[in-house]
Scaffold this motif. Structure first.
Motif, mmCIF file in Angstrom:
data_model
loop_
_atom_site.group_PDB
_atom_site.id
_atom_site.type_symbol
_atom_site.label_atom_id
_atom_site.label_comp_id
_atom_site.label_asym_id
_atom_site.label_seq_id
_atom_site.Cartn_x
_atom_site.Cartn_y
_atom_site.Cartn_z
ATOM 1 N N ARG A 37 0.827 -1.213 0.000
ATOM 2 C CA ARG A 37 0.000 0.000 0.000
ATOM 3 C C ARG A 37 0.859 1.260 0.000
ATOM 4 N NH1 ARG A 37 -4.130 -2.514 4.477
ATOM 5 N NH2 ARG A 37 -5.116 -4.019 3.088
ATOM 6 N N GLY A 38 2.142 1.087 -0.296
ATOM 7 C CA GLY A 38 3.004 2.245 -0.447
ATOM 8 C C GLY A 38 3.661 2.754 0.812
ATOM 9 N N TYR A 39 3.620 1.986 1.903
ATOM 10 C CA TYR A 39 4.248 2.397 3.158
ATOM 11 C C TYR A 39 5.530 1.599 3.383
ATOM 12 C CZ TYR A 39 -0.402 4.332 4.210
ATOM 13 O OH TYR A 39 -1.578 5.025 4.181
ATOM 14 N N ASP A 40 6.523 2.257 3.956
ATOM 15 C CA ASP A 40 7.765 1.587 4.345
ATOM 16 C C ASP A 40 7.619 1.163 5.803
ATOM 17 O OD1 ASP A 40 10.315 0.787 5.083
ATOM 18 O OD2 ASP A 40 11.320 2.363 3.952
ATOM 19 N N PRO A 41 7.585 -0.141 6.090
ATOM 20 C CA PRO A 41 7.373 -0.577 7.478
ATOM 21 C C PRO A 41 8.439 -0.073 8.433
ATOM 22 C CG PRO A 41 8.054 -2.410 6.075
ATOM 23 C CD PRO A 41 7.750 -1.273 5.173
ATOM 24 N N ARG A 42 9.621 0.254 7.920
ATOM 25 C CA ARG A 42 10.704 0.738 8.787
ATOM 26 C C ARG A 42 10.406 2.119 9.363
ATOM 27 N NH1 ARG A 42 15.360 -0.259 4.414
ATOM 28 N NH2 ARG A 42 13.718 0.803 3.229
ATOM 29 N N ASP A 43 9.392 2.796 8.809
ATOM 30 C CA ASP A 43 8.996 4.111 9.333
ATOM 31 C C ASP A 43 8.004 3.998 10.483
ATOM 32 O OD1 ASP A 43 10.570 5.287 7.375
ATOM 33 O OD2 ASP A 43 8.903 5.512 5.964
ATOM 34 N N PHE A 44 7.607 2.779 10.836
ATOM 35 C CA PHE A 44 6.551 2.569 11.821
ATOM 36 C C PHE A 44 7.095 1.920 13.086
ATOM 37 C CE2 PHE A 44 4.369 3.141 7.907
ATOM 38 C CZ PHE A 44 3.089 3.582 8.211
ATOM 39 N N VAL A 45 6.337 2.105 14.152
ATOM 40 C CA VAL A 45 6.561 1.376 15.400
ATOM 41 C C VAL A 45 5.667 0.143 15.379
ATOM 42 C CG1 VAL A 45 6.259 1.466 17.906
ATOM 43 C CG2 VAL A 45 7.160 3.444 16.691
ATOM 44 N N LEU A 46 6.188 -0.983 15.843
ATOM 45 C CA LEU A 46 5.420 -2.219 15.905
ATOM 46 C C LEU A 46 4.881 -2.377 17.322
ATOM 47 C CD1 LEU A 46 4.628 -4.675 14.141
ATOM 48 C CD2 LEU A 46 6.639 -5.846 15.053
ATOM 49 N N VAL A 47 3.560 -2.457 17.456
ATOM 50 C CA VAL A 47 2.922 -2.636 18.760
ATOM 51 C C VAL A 47 2.407 -4.063 18.852
ATOM 52 C CG1 VAL A 47 1.005 -1.955 20.244
ATOM 53 C CG2 VAL A 47 2.315 -0.219 19.018
ATOM 54 N N GLY A 48 2.745 -4.725 19.948
ATOM 55 C CA GLY A 48 2.337 -6.101 20.147
ATOM 56 C C GLY A 48 1.082 -6.196 20.992
ATOM 57 N N ALA A 49 0.099 -6.950 20.494
ATOM 58 C CA ALA A 49 -1.132 -7.228 21.241
ATOM 59 C C ALA A 49 -1.401 -8.726 21.132
ATOM 60 C CB ALA A 49 -2.301 -6.429 20.679
ATOM 61 N N GLY A 50 -2.227 -9.241 22.036
ATOM 62 C CA GLY A 50 -2.551 -10.660 22.002
ATOM 63 C C GLY A 50 -1.595 -11.472 22.853
#
Length: 696
Positions: free
Chosen positions: A443-456
């Motif tokens: 979808r055109g986003y670079d995952p390295r620009d995001f924070v990964l939040v863990g749930a579950g």
């Protein structure tokens, strides 16, 4: 009476999570096994755990809650398993087959696959009845409604035991009188049936989408009504002072009656609260670009938030059924703790999407399961405590996990049990990474620009491996991770979507006035709804959007606008907002082309007070919280490495844990792989970062 608590309940495929927040900011988390055969039984079991912990009866806790909120998979499971109610459809004569024609193509990804089977119809052909009527595209009546056709349909439905009816005529969004009259006849002849009118549920252009949405709603309505009635009655018997609120797939709360009337909004009830929770736990770190992943016992859900806004889907195929109403965009995979490992016809190991669920569950649960699952692999790899999960309430059987992997995977593939288990771990991680890529890269986003939040509950064992594979350097993992969706519910607002169709070119005063009048009309409905629910003007917020396109285009895009009078002086701002949105989506705009509106939508919020944010105090140092060491596997060679086990319940703000390490919280286990460091923040979340000088 001053209430002290807010309760959130999230029913998943394996566990039902309970989050209880008090006014001091303390949040307690409880888990009970889900009971698909009787979802209310899991609620009773969870409240029993809360009563035991607090030393107070449920009949004293519930009256002391300002809100009790329920997220449920009842509607989703009914749609997945095709166990909805027997449904009848009354449509414009000649359009009885539009559900099967499906606009002439299969879903994306299977459009050119001749062997892909057709979707199961929620309404069989003989229960799709046509009524002669015709409204033109300008709203004029060409043929009045033939009421005898509607009565004949009702006679058939009564004979066939139909308990819910959908009505959807071709141009009912411009002239709803025919649908309303047909609905009156159905109520007269079938007073016990639940009725869905397409022009009321989804008053937007696109007949197939509107009809499909109405059918899904009707199909689920009796299921949701029985569930809501049972839950409401249970909480009323406990003395609840407020009606139970239910979480919707649009990311907001609703009362039970709304969930019965608009059951289609219950489909993604559980995971839809994850983005709000993900943003909330990232606020102390100043992060607004967030990928929230939720790995439970059955599925793996992914949501994306960019600049603090979460993607919303409309007019999509969900489980092969076209749904038009707004839904939080959730990518769901069959990858959970209960996902089963198997060998395909090529002799290759695969993971899921089949799941052991909660009954019988993974082999290590000791409840009769014999097939190897992700949880069995994590136990064999040394990640999970052999003494059990959920503070020891769910004992684990290492030998059964070991034997399940040995018998079904290791021996047939000629591997050691440890290597087979690590292969299971690696494959399920790869499946999850592919899902994250679909939400980001595709979808055109670079995952390295995001924070990964863990749930579950299961995510924390995989979170550093997922971030490593995606090139993400920062993880936020709250102590409440295993119940984060339930927590997301208690920090959310009441939310309703109101829509209208407005096929108008934005080029004259009459068009401006029409759009403005429609906004005021639908917002008046929403405001009245919220005021009846106890909200005043100061606690109601409104957001507007329009579906727009250039004249001649087939598809439109959604454009957010501020709340202002739509007239000649403001329309240029609307056009400019559309041009910018078009450029964002398609890289170009046509400022010389005429713009037209197709649909309008107002989202109304009933704003609720939020619980006080958690604040952790001082605790012991990690070396003082050391419970011991356990051999764990961190590589494909299957070799074991002595790994410190930290009691997360003893740690306080500022505690720093270097990987490799395993932090055991009461309801989740956090695997800190080599090359990563976790620091516990005072907000109650672990900030896990990749070491810059050390790689895995």
């Amino acid at each position: 009476m001053r209430t002290e608590y807010r309760l959130g309940i999230d029913a998943g495929g394996t566990f039902t999570d309970f989050v209880l927040a008090d006014r001091s900011g303390q949040v307690r988390l409880y888990k009970a096994l889900s009971t698909p055969q009787d979802p209310t039984l899991a609620i009773r079991n969870g409240l029993a755990l809360i009563s035991e912990d607090l030393g107070v009866a449920a009949s004293e806790i519930i009256p002391n809650c300002d809100l009790c909120i329920n997220g449920t998979t009842v509607g989703l499971n009914a749609l997945i398993q095709h166990k909805g109610a027997k449904t009848g459809l009354i449509c414009t004569a000649g359009h009885e087959d539009s559900l099967e024609i499906r606009l002439g193509h299969k879903e994306d990804g299977y459009r050119y696959d001749p062997e892909y089977p057709p979707a199961t119809m929620l309404v069989p052909r003989y229960l799709r009845r046509g009524a002669r009527e015709r409204v033109l595209s300008d709203g004029r009546v060409r043929m009045p409604l033939n009421e005898d056709d509607v009565r004949a349909a009702c006679e058939l439905f009564r004979a066939e035991g139909v308990e819910t009816v959908a009505i959807s005529f071709v141009w009912s969004v411009l002239h709803p009188d025919h649908e309303r009259r047909a609905g009156a006849i159905v109520r007269e002849m079938m007073p016990g049936a639940i009725l869905t009118l397409g022009s009321e549920l989804y008053p937007q252009v696109r007949e197939y989408t509107r009809t499909s949405t109405a059918v899904v709603n009707a199909y689920l309505a009796p299921i949701m009504k029985r569930y809501v009635d049972a839950v409401d009655a249970y909480f009323q018997a406990l003395g609840a002072r407020q009606p139970v609120r239910y979480f919707q797939s649009n990311g907001g709360l609703a009362i039970g009656q709304a969930m019965t009337d608009r059951s289609v909004y219950a489909i993604n009830s559980g995971p839809a609260s994850a983005p709000a929770a993900g943003q909330y736990v990232c606020e102390p770190f100043g992060k607004r670009d967030v990928i929230t992943v939720d790995m439970g016992g059955t599925s793996f859900d992914i949501t994306l938030t960019k600049d603090g806004l979460t993607n919303i889907n409309k007019n999509i195929d969900f489980l092969r059924y076209r749904i038009g109403v707004p839904m939080i965009q959730v990518e769901t995979l069959g990858a959970g703790g209960g996902s089963i490992g198997w060998i395909d016809e090529m002799g290759l190991m695969q993971m899921g999407p089949q799941s052991a669920g909660s009954d019988p569950g993974p082999a290590c649960y000791g409840q009769g399961g014999t097939l190897p699952t992700v949880s069995d692999a994590n136990l064999v790899l040394g990640y999970l405590n052999p003494d059990g999960l959920v503070g020891g309430r769910l004992p684990l059987d290492y030998r059964k996990a070991h034997d399940a992997i040995r018998t079904n995977l290791a021996e047939p593939l000629g591997l050691t049990v440890e290597r087979a288990a690590y292969g299971m771990f690696t494959i399920v991680n790869a499946n999850m990474v592919n899902g994250i890529r679909r939400v980001t890269v595709e979808r055109g986003y670079d995952p390295r620009d995001f924070v990964l939040v863990g749930a579950g509950g299961a995510t924390a064992a995989h979170i550093t491996a997922l971030a490593e594979a995606m090139g993400i350097n920062t993880i936020v993992l709250p102590k409440l991770a295993s119940g984060l969706c339930a927590f997301g519910q208690i920090i959310s607002d009441v939310k309703y979507n109101y829509m209208a169709t407005a096929p108008l070119r934005l080029d004259n005063d009459a068009a401006y006035a029409r759009v403005d009048a429609l906004f005021h009309e639908i917002e008046a409905q929403g405001i009245a709804h919220l005021k009846a629910d106890g909200f005043d003007d100061g606690s109601i917020a409104i957001r507007r959007s329009l579906d727009m396109r250039y004249v001649g285009q087939v598809h439109e895009c959604t454009v957010e606008i501020d709340r202002f009078t739509v007239d000649a002086s403001s329309v240029e701002a609307i056009r400019e907002a559309f041009h910018r949105r078009h450029e964002q989506l398609y890289t170009y705009s046509e400022r010389h082309s005429t713009v037209e509106v197709v649909n309008i939508e107002s989202t109304l919020y009933g704003l609720l007070d939020k619980p006080k944010r958690m604040h952790l105090g001082a605790g012991v140092r990690p070396d003082e919280a050391l419970k011991g060491h356990r051999d764990a596997v961190f590589g494909a060679d299957g070799s074991r490495r002595s790994t410190p086990i930290i009691d997360g319940g003893l740690l306080g703000a500022g505690a720093r844990v270097e990987g490799p390490a395993i932090i055991e919280e009461v309801t989740t286990t956090i695997v800190i792989e080599p090359g990563w460091t976790a620091v516990l923040d005072e907000s109650g979340s672990y900030l896990i970062t990749r070491n810059r000088t050390e790689g895995k």
